[in-house]
Design an enzyme around this catalytic site. Structure first.
Site, PDB file in Angstrom:
ATOM      1  N   ARG A 358       0.799  -1.223   0.000  1.00  0.00           N
ATOM      2  CA  ARG A 358       0.000   0.000   0.000  1.00  0.00           C
ATOM      3  C   ARG A 358       0.835   1.278   0.000  1.00  0.00           C
ATOM      4  NH1 ARG A 358      -4.522  -2.184   4.306  1.00  0.00           N
ATOM      5  NH2 ARG A 358      -5.351  -3.699   2.834  1.00  0.00           N
ATOM      6  N   HIS A 429      -5.936   5.199   6.640  1.00  0.00           N
ATOM      7  CA  HIS A 429      -6.698   3.956   6.749  1.00  0.00           C
ATOM      8  C   HIS A 429      -6.409   3.165   8.031  1.00  0.00           C
ATOM      9  CE1 HIS A 429      -8.650   0.312   5.438  1.00  0.00           C
ATOM     10  NE2 HIS A 429      -7.524  -0.369   5.538  1.00  0.00           N
ATOM     11  N   ARG A 463       1.626  -1.916   7.104  1.00  0.00           N
ATOM     12  CA  ARG A 463       0.892  -3.186   7.244  1.00  0.00           C
ATOM     13  C   ARG A 463       0.474  -3.707   5.880  1.00  0.00           C
ATOM     14  NH1 ARG A 463      -4.389  -4.640   7.048  1.00  0.00           N
ATOM     15  NH2 ARG A 463      -5.271  -2.555   7.259  1.00  0.00           N
TER      16      ARG A 463
HETATM   17  C1  FAD Z   1     -12.841   0.130   5.613  1.00  0.00           C
HETATM   18  C2  FAD Z   1     -11.840  -0.792   6.214  1.00  0.00           C
HETATM   19  C3  FAD Z   1     -11.611  -2.032   5.650  1.00  0.00           C
HETATM   20  C4  FAD Z   1     -10.668  -2.889   6.185  1.00  0.00           C
HETATM   21  N1  FAD Z   1     -10.468  -4.108   5.604  1.00  0.00           N
HETATM   22  C5  FAD Z   1      -9.558  -4.957   6.140  1.00  0.00           C
HETATM   23  C6  FAD Z   1      -9.346  -6.238   5.564  1.00  0.00           C
HETATM   24  O1  FAD Z   1      -9.979  -6.608   4.587  1.00  0.00           O
HETATM   25  N2  FAD Z   1      -8.423  -7.033   6.134  1.00  0.00           N
HETATM   26  C7  FAD Z   1      -7.698  -6.668   7.224  1.00  0.00           C
HETATM   27  O2  FAD Z   1      -6.886  -7.455   7.697  1.00  0.00           O
HETATM   28  N3  FAD Z   1      -7.905  -5.465   7.809  1.00  0.00           N
HETATM   29  C8  FAD Z   1      -8.814  -4.602   7.293  1.00  0.00           C
HETATM   30  N4  FAD Z   1      -9.008  -3.381   7.880  1.00  0.00           N
HETATM   31  C9  FAD Z   1      -8.365  -3.083   9.167  1.00  0.00           C
HETATM   32  C10 FAD Z   1      -9.126  -3.783  10.293  1.00  0.00           C
HETATM   33  O3  FAD Z   1     -10.506  -3.725  10.033  1.00  0.00           O
HETATM   34  C11 FAD Z   1      -8.868  -3.164  11.653  1.00  0.00           C
HETATM   35  O4  FAD Z   1      -7.510  -2.977  11.852  1.00  0.00           O
HETATM   36  C12 FAD Z   1      -9.384  -4.095  12.748  1.00  0.00           C
HETATM   37  O5  FAD Z   1     -10.727  -4.428  12.506  1.00  0.00           O
HETATM   38  C13 FAD Z   1      -9.246  -3.464  14.122  1.00  0.00           C
HETATM   39  O6  FAD Z   1      -9.815  -4.328  15.055  1.00  0.00           O
HETATM   40  P1  FAD Z   1      -9.712  -4.026  16.607  1.00  0.00           P
HETATM   41  O7  FAD Z   1     -10.465  -5.109  17.290  1.00  0.00           O
HETATM   42  O8  FAD Z   1      -8.302  -3.830  16.986  1.00  0.00           O
HETATM   43  O9  FAD Z   1     -10.442  -2.624  16.810  1.00  0.00           O
HETATM   44  P2  FAD Z   1     -11.939  -2.100  16.387  1.00  0.00           P
HETATM   45  O10 FAD Z   1     -12.644  -3.035  15.479  1.00  0.00           O
HETATM   46  O11 FAD Z   1     -11.725  -0.701  15.942  1.00  0.00           O
HETATM   47  O12 FAD Z   1     -12.704  -2.125  17.740  1.00  0.00           O
HETATM   48  C14 FAD Z   1     -12.470  -1.183  18.751  1.00  0.00           C
HETATM   49  C15 FAD Z   1     -13.433  -1.465  19.887  1.00  0.00           C
HETATM   50  O13 FAD Z   1     -13.038  -0.696  21.015  1.00  0.00           O
HETATM   51  C16 FAD Z   1     -14.160  -0.009  21.549  1.00  0.00           C
HETATM   52  N5  FAD Z   1     -13.652   1.186  22.205  1.00  0.00           N
HETATM   53  C17 FAD Z   1     -12.768   2.103  21.720  1.00  0.00           C
HETATM   54  N6  FAD Z   1     -12.483   3.017  22.659  1.00  0.00           N
HETATM   55  C18 FAD Z   1     -13.205   2.659  23.761  1.00  0.00           C
HETATM   56  C19 FAD Z   1     -13.342   3.218  25.047  1.00  0.00           C
HETATM   57  N7  FAD Z   1     -12.656   4.308  25.438  1.00  0.00           N
HETATM   58  N8  FAD Z   1     -14.192   2.613  25.924  1.00  0.00           N
HETATM   59  C20 FAD Z   1     -14.885   1.503  25.565  1.00  0.00           C
HETATM   60  N9  FAD Z   1     -14.777   0.923  24.355  1.00  0.00           N
HETATM   61  C21 FAD Z   1     -13.942   1.508  23.469  1.00  0.00           C
HETATM   62  C22 FAD Z   1     -15.058   0.234  20.364  1.00  0.00           C
HETATM   63  O14 FAD Z   1     -16.378   0.451  20.810  1.00  0.00           O
HETATM   64  C23 FAD Z   1     -14.882  -1.083  19.605  1.00  0.00           C
HETATM   65  O15 FAD Z   1     -15.734  -2.054  20.161  1.00  0.00           O
HETATM   66  C24 FAD Z   1      -9.936  -2.499   7.325  1.00  0.00           C
HETATM   67  C25 FAD Z   1     -10.152  -1.248   7.893  1.00  0.00           C
HETATM   68  C26 FAD Z   1     -11.087  -0.398   7.339  1.00  0.00           C
HETATM   69  C27 FAD Z   1     -11.250   0.953   7.923  1.00  0.00           C
END
Ligand code: FAD
Length: 667
Positions: A358, A429, A463
């Site tokens: 990317r 992103h 990444r």
């Molecule tokens: C449009 C898009 C498409 C993508 N496609 C891909 C893909 O195809 N393949 C891939 O590998 N990656 C992809 N990614 C990246 C990937 O989706 C994310 O990196 C990943 O889903 C992050 O997961 P996470 O569980 O770390 O955080 P998140 O899914 O962001 O979850 C964060 C959680 O923390 C909670 N939270 C945050 N702050 C607080 C707080 N202070 N108090 C209580 N709760 C809180 C939120 O409510 C949420 O439940 C994509 C990203 C985007 C934006």
């Protein structure tokens, strides 16, 4: 935690050793096995006595909460949204990597490891990346067992497609909804534990601080949180023996990004202020295939999945006069004959073509647009063209593979991508930087763990596509459930603590004082207007091309924004009720701090690597120029107070098993 071993340097910078990062000894491929063989465990009776708070229900948080509860711990799980299913992870489109080698195209755990560490421009820890590649196959088995409907080939086997930075097909997918389907799998596992009473779910709650309590040796440990009930506005206290944060990335610092609107960096900043190091904050990913910005009143950018680069070809006109006519709306992409098209990625990077990583694809698009070859009215777009694929495979096959993405594009842009090539441009992103964690995913604060996009691990400076879902689920299903036991085994004698303790009372008081201060400002500017201004500064000065001069200027501007925010923001409504503007203001206060930290880190890192491109450090062909002799380390920042500069601590990345090379996607 840190020792001085660089006393020869004037600045006397502290260093984190491999022992401090708890990297197991031994050969690369045996480190994780050795770790698991020797870690301490908690027996079932003791697990029942231990409480763990998990912040977040994205793929990282939900998989961790479900797994820890399944193992017997009591879990308190928090999220901002009204359902765990609405975490930002649901937006992930393209897929998840694993080294199954179903295609028999030469894949292996080592090759996934190698592609990932190379893709990250050799700025990640070897041991972590190898472990990630190793557990990738377990993730697919786990998700299939949960019923995640991965795409299958005609014969019933799981299908794969290709993503950037790899020459094999190792990406498992569920149409353009991979994140959603994986999250539904994790949510099912979580719901089972909620039903059994092992997880207590707190939706519409936002953590506003972490509570640390000193043990008998005076060492502070994470023992709970202060959270705001977003529906009633009530501030509440929660105790646990350990706190795990899976709060996602901080890309929304830039205001416009592909992230969900509620994605934020506040939990990370809360950890940072309590002594957790913030690692590599400047490593932010700019994705090459997003729908271009179309106006000033936009608050969100939309990703077109990287999977589209499997069959879509990226190009701009060869002739400047054609570009000018496109910009003026006089012609369409389809009017430009084949011989006048510049498939610049295929031209510059013949070995990887449209599937370069990317950072490389984004910079190449910027380079063409900077030279005037942009294809839309703003000059900030390139074509992603499926005409070849439609001819080769037929429209039906293309629709089957990417139909929902094409539909999304048409709804937003009002053009039919089967007939006219899509227009795309890079956008913020993902954030590779995040809270520093050791091999056990523990931060530099005892009892405080960080998982998923919120931590800094595994991706280095860039990444690869489909690796975030892999990392989030690896952390939650397969790494943390082991490593947290090593910590909790020492906590079995610690009784549940009262939330009436002074540490809880003080933390709550500070949270309330901050809210009162914000509510009292009653200035003239909306939260969004200030956030938008911050975003523009970030994009212009801390964005795709960074310079020392620009970064210094950016820092000054961010300081000015901070002042403006704290004197002129206007928050309507009440603090003790549902108040969306207050939620946004609390998050913006932290985005401002993160933006500054990103700029400081980018300024200190005098090299280009992965997504961090310092214009002063590039090859004659415009490729990133690393300075391995000076910057082959994780840059960790330690909070030193509201009005003082953070302290830099380094974790050297001494590569034992992999030779560092200049990344080559040409041959
Ligand atoms: C449009 C898009 C498409 C993508 N496609 C891909 C893909 O195809 N393949 C891939 O590998 N990656 C992809 N990614 C990246 C990937 O989706 C994310 O990196 C990943 O889903 C992050 O997961 P996470 O569980 O770390 O955080 P998140 O899914 O962001 O979850 C964060 C959680 O923390 C909670 N939270 C945050 N702050 C607080 C707080 N202070 N108090 C209580 N709760 C809180 C939120 O409510 C949420 O439940 C994509 C990203 C985007 C934006």
């Amino acid at each position: 935690m840190v020792i001085d071993i660089m006393a020869t340097k004037k600045e006397d910078i502290k260093v984190i050793t491999p022992e401090m990062a708890k990297i197991p000894a031994g050969p690369l491929e045996l480190k994780w096995t050795n770790y698991k063989n020797h870690q301490k465990l908690v027996n079932p009776a003791n697990k029942r006595r231990l409480d763990v708070i998990v912040i977040g229900t994205g793929l990282a948080g939900a998989s961790a909460a479900a797994s820890l509860a399944e193992m017997g711990f009591n879990v308190l799980n928090f999220c901002i949204q009204d359902s765990p299913r609405r975490a930002h992870s649901i937006a992930a489109q393209g897929g998840i990597n694993a080294a199954k080698n179903y295609q028999n195209d030469g894949d292996s755990v080592y090759r996934l490891y190698y592609d990932t560490i190379k893709g990250g421009d050799y700025r990640a820890r070897e041991a972590n990346v190898y472990r990630l590649a190793e557990v990738s196959n377990n993730i697919i088995d786990q998700c299939v067992a949960q019923g995640v409907p991965f795409a299958r080939e005609y014969g019933g086997l799981l299908d794969n497609r290709s993503f950037g930075g790899a020459q094999v097909s190792r990406t498992f997918y569920a149409k353009g909804q991979t994140g959603q389907q994986l999250l539904l799998g994790a949510y099912s596992a979580l719901s089972r534990q909620i039903g059994k009473g092992k997880v207590k779910m707190y939706t519409r709650y936002e953590m506003l601080d972490i509570v640390l309590i000193a043990d008998e040796n005076g060492e502070k440990r994470a023992r709970g949180i202060i959270a705001r009930n977003l529906v009633t506005g009530k501030i509440e206290r929660f105790f646990a023996h350990a706190v795990v944060v899976g709060s996602g990335g901080y890309g929304n610092t830039f205001f416009l990004s592909t992230n969900a609107m509620a994605s934020n960096g506040s939990a990370a900043m809360q950890m940072y202020r309590h002594g957790a190091y913030f690692a590599n904050p400047c490593y932010a990913q700019i994705h090459p295939t997003c729908i271009p910005k179309h106006g000033d009143f936009q608050s969100k950018l939309t990703l077109m999945s990287e999977s589209l680069r499997n069959d879509g070809r990226i190009w701009v006109p060869k002739k400047l006069e054609d570009a000018k006519r496109l910009q003026a709306g006089e012609i369409k992409g389809r009017d430009i004959p084949e011989e006048d098209r510049d498939y610049y990625l295929e031209r510059r990077y013949p070995a990887f073509g449209n599937l370069v990583p990317r950072d490389v694809a984004s910079r190449a698009a910027k380079e063409r647009c900077d030279k005037g070859y942009g294809v839309n009215n703003t000059g900030l777009a390139v074509f992603l063209d499926f005409s070849d694929a439609i001819q080769r495979l037929g429209k039906d096959v293309v629709a089957q593979k990417y139909g929902n993405l094409f539909q999304m594009y048409e709804k937003i842009v009002d053009e039919n991508p089967y007939e006219d090539p899509m227009m795309i441009f890079p956008a913020i992103h993902y954030t590779m930087g995040g809270i520093w964690v050791d091999y056990e995913l523990q931060t530099s604060v005892k009892g405080l763990f960080c998982i998923g996009e919120a931590n800094f691990s595994d991706h280095g400076a860039n990444r690869l596509g489909a690796s975030a879902l892999m990392q989030g689920l690896a952390d939650g299903y397969f790494v943390l459930p082991y490593t947290i036991q090593n910590y909790l085994s020492d906590q079995i004698g610690v009784p549940r603590m009262s939330t009436d303790l002074p540490e809880f009372a003080e933390a709550e008081k500070a949270v309330k004082a901050k809210i009162d201060k914000l509510m009292a400002i009653q200035g003239k500017r909306s939260v969004d207007s200030i956030h938008k201004e911050l975003g523009l500064i970030m994009w212009d000065f801390v964005g795709m091309g960074r310079t020392a001069e620009g970064l210094k200027e950016g820092i000054k501007k961010i300081d000015a924004i901070k002042k403006e925010f704290w004197t002129n923001v206007y928050i309507p409504g009440e603090a003790n009720a549902l108040n969306n503007e207050l939620e946004k203001a609390l998050r913006l206060a932290d985005f401002i701090e993160i933006g500054r930290l990103m700029a400081v880190d980018a300024l200190h890192r005098e090299e280009s690597c992965g997504g961090h491109f310092r214009e002063e450090y590039q090859t004659p062909e415009g490729e990133a120029l690393r300075q391995d002799d000076k910057f082959a380390y994780v840059g960790c920042w330690k909070y030193t107070g509201e009005d003082s500069e953070p302290e830099l601590i380094k974790e050297p990345l001494d590569y034992e098993f992999t030779e560092r090379k200049t990344r080559n996607y040409k041959s």
